[in-house]
Write a protein that holds these residues in place. Structure first.
Motif, PDB file in Angstrom:
ATOM      1  N   HIS A 267      81.193  78.619  51.489  1.00 11.83           N
ATOM      2  CA  HIS A 267      81.501  79.705  50.482  1.00 11.83           C
ATOM      3  C   HIS A 267      81.190  81.384  51.713  1.00 11.83           C
ATOM      4  CE1 HIS A 267      82.551  77.067  47.734  1.00 11.83           C
ATOM      5  NE2 HIS A 267      81.260  76.337  47.906  1.00 11.83           N
TER       6      HIS A 267
ATOM      7  N   ARG B 210      82.956  77.193  39.676  1.00 16.68           N
ATOM      8  CA  ARG B 210      81.958  76.598  40.254  1.00 16.68           C
ATOM      9  C   ARG B 210      81.047  77.894  40.901  1.00 16.68           C
ATOM     10  NH1 ARG B 210      84.715  70.819  40.642  1.00 16.68           N
ATOM     11  NH2 ARG B 210      84.399  69.811  38.542  1.00 16.68           N
ATOM     12  N   GLN B 211      81.821  77.626  41.755  1.00 15.94           N
ATOM     13  CA  GLN B 211      80.843  79.271  41.832  1.00 15.94           C
ATOM     14  C   GLN B 211      79.721  79.795  41.649  1.00 15.94           C
ATOM     15  OE1 GLN B 211      82.983  80.910  46.033  1.00 15.94           O
ATOM     16  NE2 GLN B 211      84.284  79.700  45.609  1.00 15.94           N
TER      17      GLN B 211
ATOM     18  N   MET C 180      78.244  78.345  39.024  1.00 17.34           N
ATOM     19  CA  MET C 180      77.460  78.433  38.647  1.00 17.34           C
ATOM     20  C   MET C 180      76.581  76.601  39.237  1.00 17.34           C
ATOM     21  SD  MET C 180      79.359  75.310  35.666  1.00 17.34           S
ATOM     22  CE  MET C 180      81.172  76.315  35.513  1.00 17.34           C
ATOM     23  N   SER C 181      75.078  75.826  38.806  1.00 15.93           N
ATOM     24  CA  SER C 181      74.997  75.432  40.007  1.00 15.93           C
ATOM     25  C   SER C 181      74.186  73.687  39.066  1.00 15.93           C
ATOM     26  CB  SER C 181      73.827  76.349  41.083  1.00 15.93           C
ATOM     27  OG  SER C 181      73.416  75.910  42.334  1.00 15.93           O
TER      28      SER C 181
ATOM     29  N   ALA D  67      80.656  73.552  44.611  1.00 17.81           N
ATOM     30  CA  ALA D  67      82.626  73.720  44.336  1.00 17.81           C
ATOM     31  C   ALA D  67      83.040  73.562  45.823  1.00 17.81           C
ATOM     32  CB  ALA D  67      82.475  75.923  44.149  1.00 17.81           C
TER      33      ALA D  67
ATOM     34  N   MET E 204      80.134  70.239  41.920  1.00 18.74           N
ATOM     35  CA  MET E 204      79.440  71.027  41.531  1.00 18.74           C
ATOM     36  C   MET E 204      79.266  72.106  42.141  1.00 18.74           C
ATOM     37  SD  MET E 204      79.600  70.333  38.458  1.00 18.74           S
ATOM     38  CE  MET E 204      78.135  71.740  37.934  1.00 18.74           C
TER      39      MET E 204
ATOM     40  N   TYR F   2      86.870  75.639  40.740  1.00 16.21           N
ATOM     41  CA  TYR F   2      86.130  75.193  41.430  1.00 16.21           C
ATOM     42  C   TYR F   2      85.895  76.688  42.531  1.00 16.21           C
ATOM     43  CZ  TYR F   2      86.425  70.878  43.745  1.00 16.21           C
ATOM     44  OH  TYR F   2      86.374  69.674  44.130  1.00 16.21           O
TER      45      TYR F   2
ATOM     46  N   GLY G 100      80.685  71.300  33.304  1.00 13.62           N
ATOM     47  CA  GLY G 100      80.836  71.367  34.990  1.00 13.62           C
ATOM     48  C   GLY G 100      82.457  71.262  35.366  1.00 13.62           C
TER      49      GLY G 100
END
Lengths: 267, 260
Positions: A110, A81-82, A84-85, B136, B134, A78, A52
């Motif tokens: 987002h 990361r959008q 992935m979780s 974002a 995480m 960043y 991450g």
């Protein structure tokens, strides 16, 4: 498009002087559930944080969908990361928001979708984890299993490519454990996710994983499909899978000779 | 022996400097972003309520009592010289220049600063900050920035309220109870209080204290060891460090503003 979503190459990571990973490599296939197992304290959660981008390795590459995560600048990280979780062990629900607002949080942050559409999305995600009726509860009012399911709904809110599960079964009663096992597998299939499950609950993990890595002593000591692992030749892998208290990983913490110490007391 | 002591001193100093570096990086990370009013404004408003409005009661009560005590003490001394008419300026100047900004900052550190540290420390311990990262969403911008601005905006306002209530408290004791002439109380105050020298300097002091206290509180929470013991230590450190910093900076600012 490559079949491999996450490609970890020659990863070395240290905490102070302690080596956590030494030249370790592993690959996670797109659309599959990959499990990482290993004894407590070998840095399984650390690995998820490295993927991450919350930690930086000493050496090696961590490619997620072709992007080398440690090399990304803040903005690109960043953005990555959008896609992935991560499902934290504690759930990490925001305690000042209701379950509904928790799930809506990443969508509101987002996107600029209208509130009606967000409501629709949130209800769909909550329905998927069976918590549509609990939307107005606060996280403190949820049981451990429900909190984890709510956190799972939040993790899939924006339909990520990759979902990282940190010890999803730890501290769960058999029923909620069964629910979470089923959810991980069914969400993976239904949403076309790639799942990485870090756990030491052998039976649960083996029942849903497509591929398993066993990590110990700073590297991968065994890998394969659950069936392949069951017949793995390594004594350490077998000790771990069968939960034997003594073996290559000794029952006793490193200590001086027992008899010598007793004799010393007797003097 | 001496080498060991020197080594310890060096380690301690390096740790302190590193801490200050981390605090600066945290603040820059929080403030450097271009604000998006659609998202930032509601967050700021909520924090203004939590940090500012909820501190009102303690500020009002303390201001009233400090003003009353000042008037009582001032009166006993001034009356010996037949200078009771100077009670108004005495109360007003003490509050505007010193007690308003300083006591507000100390109360703010105890009431709002400790709460900020505990809140952020607990968010860290329960992985809420990591979770946000995480997702974002930068916790520095989402969590730290609105709290910082709320502290910086609300403390000078609280100090003004504190001073105003204190002056009223002084009136209550001096004029209504001890019988000092009401007209004299206000007119002597008007004649002796200078806007720039007294009021503006007081506000500047308060703004500096607001920055220091809020910054320390946020940093201690953000940097806390994520255990129950770590959070309790961080909360204590917030109150102790920010109180000492306020008193130290008060001396420096007073010397610069009124010393020459």
């Amino acid at each position: 498009m490559s079949d491999i979503l996450v490609d970890i190459q020659h990863l070395t990571f240290k905490r102070g002087d302690r080596v956590i990973y030494d030249d370790m490599s592993m690959q996670f296939q797109r659309g599959k559930v990959t499990a990482i197992m290993g004894p407590s304290g070998i840095g399984k959660t650390t690995l998820l944080r490295l993927i991450g981008g919350q930690l930086k390795p000493e050496q090696g590459k961590i490619l997620v969908d072709g992007q080398d995560i440690p090399q990304l600048n803040r903005k690109d990280l960043y953005k990555a990361r959008q896609k992935m979780s991560m499902l934290f062990q504690s759930g990490a629900m925001f305690s000042d928001m209701s379950v509904y607002d928790n799930v809506a949080f990443p969508i509101r942050e987002h996107t600029r979708l209208p509130e009606e559409l967000i409501r629709l999305m949130v209800l769909m995600k909550l329905e998927a984890v069976g918590l549509r009726g609990a939307r107005d509860l606060m996280p403190a009012e949820l049981s451990g299993g429900m909190a984890r399911r709510a956190a799972l709904a939040r993790a899939i809110a924006l339909d990520p490519q990759l979902i990282l599960y940190d010890e999803p079964f730890a501290g769960q009663d058999p029923i909620s454990m069964g629910v979470i096992v089923r959810l991980i597998r069914s969400l993976n299939n239904a949403l076309g996710l790639t799942s990485v499950v870090v756990s030491h609950d052998v039976n649960e993990v083996m029942s849903i994983a497509d591929y398993v890595y066993v990590v110990a002593e700073q590297k991968v000591i065994g890998q394969g499909t659950p069936d392949e692992l069951r017949s793995h030749p390594s004594a350490l892998v077998q000790q771990f899978l069968q939960g034997q208290s003594d073996g290559p990983v000794p029952f006793h913490f490193k200590a001086a000779s027992y008899s010598a110490e007793l004799m010393e007391l007797a003097k | 022996m001496i080498v060991d002591k020197l080594q310890q001193l060096g380690q301690h100093s390096i740790a302190k400097i590193q801490g200050m570096g981390r605090a600066t990086i945290m603040l820059f990370g929080a403030l450097i972003a271009w604000p998006t009013p659609r998202k930032s404004f509601p967050l700021l408003l909520k924090q203004l309520y939590v940090v500012g409005v909820l501190s009102l009661l303690i500020i009002l009560v303390s201001g009233l009592f400090i003003g009353m005590v000042l008037a009582l003490q001032g009166y006993t001394v001034l009356s010996k010289f037949g200078a009771e008419q100077m009670l108004g300026p005495l109360v007003a100047l003490s509050l505007l220049r010193e007690l308003g900004p300083v006591v507000t900052a100390l109360l703010f550190a105890g009431r709002a600063g400790s709460a900020l540290t505990a809140e952020i420390g607990l968010m860290k311990a329960t992985e809420q900050l990591s979770g946000m990262e995480m997702m974002a969403v930068d916790p520095l911008r989402r969590i730290i920035a609105p709290r910082f601005w709320a502290g910086v905006i609300s403390m000078p306002l609280l100090a003004m309220i504190f001073t105003a209530v204190g002056i009223l408290g002084g009136h209550l004791v001096g004029v209504d109870w001890l019988g000092v002439d009401g007209g004299g109380y206000w007119s002597a105050m008007q004649a002796n209080v200078d806007f720039q020298q007294d009021i503006l300097n007081g506000v500047i002091k308060s703004a500096v204290f607001a920055l220091i206290v809020t910054w320390i509180a946020l940093h201690k929470g953000f940097d806390a060891v994520p255990t129950s013991e770590g959070i309790s230590q961080a909360t204590t450190q917030t109150v102790v460090t920010s109180s000492l910093a306020v008193l130290g900076f008060d001396f420096i600012l007073t010397a610069v503003m009124f010393g020459g």
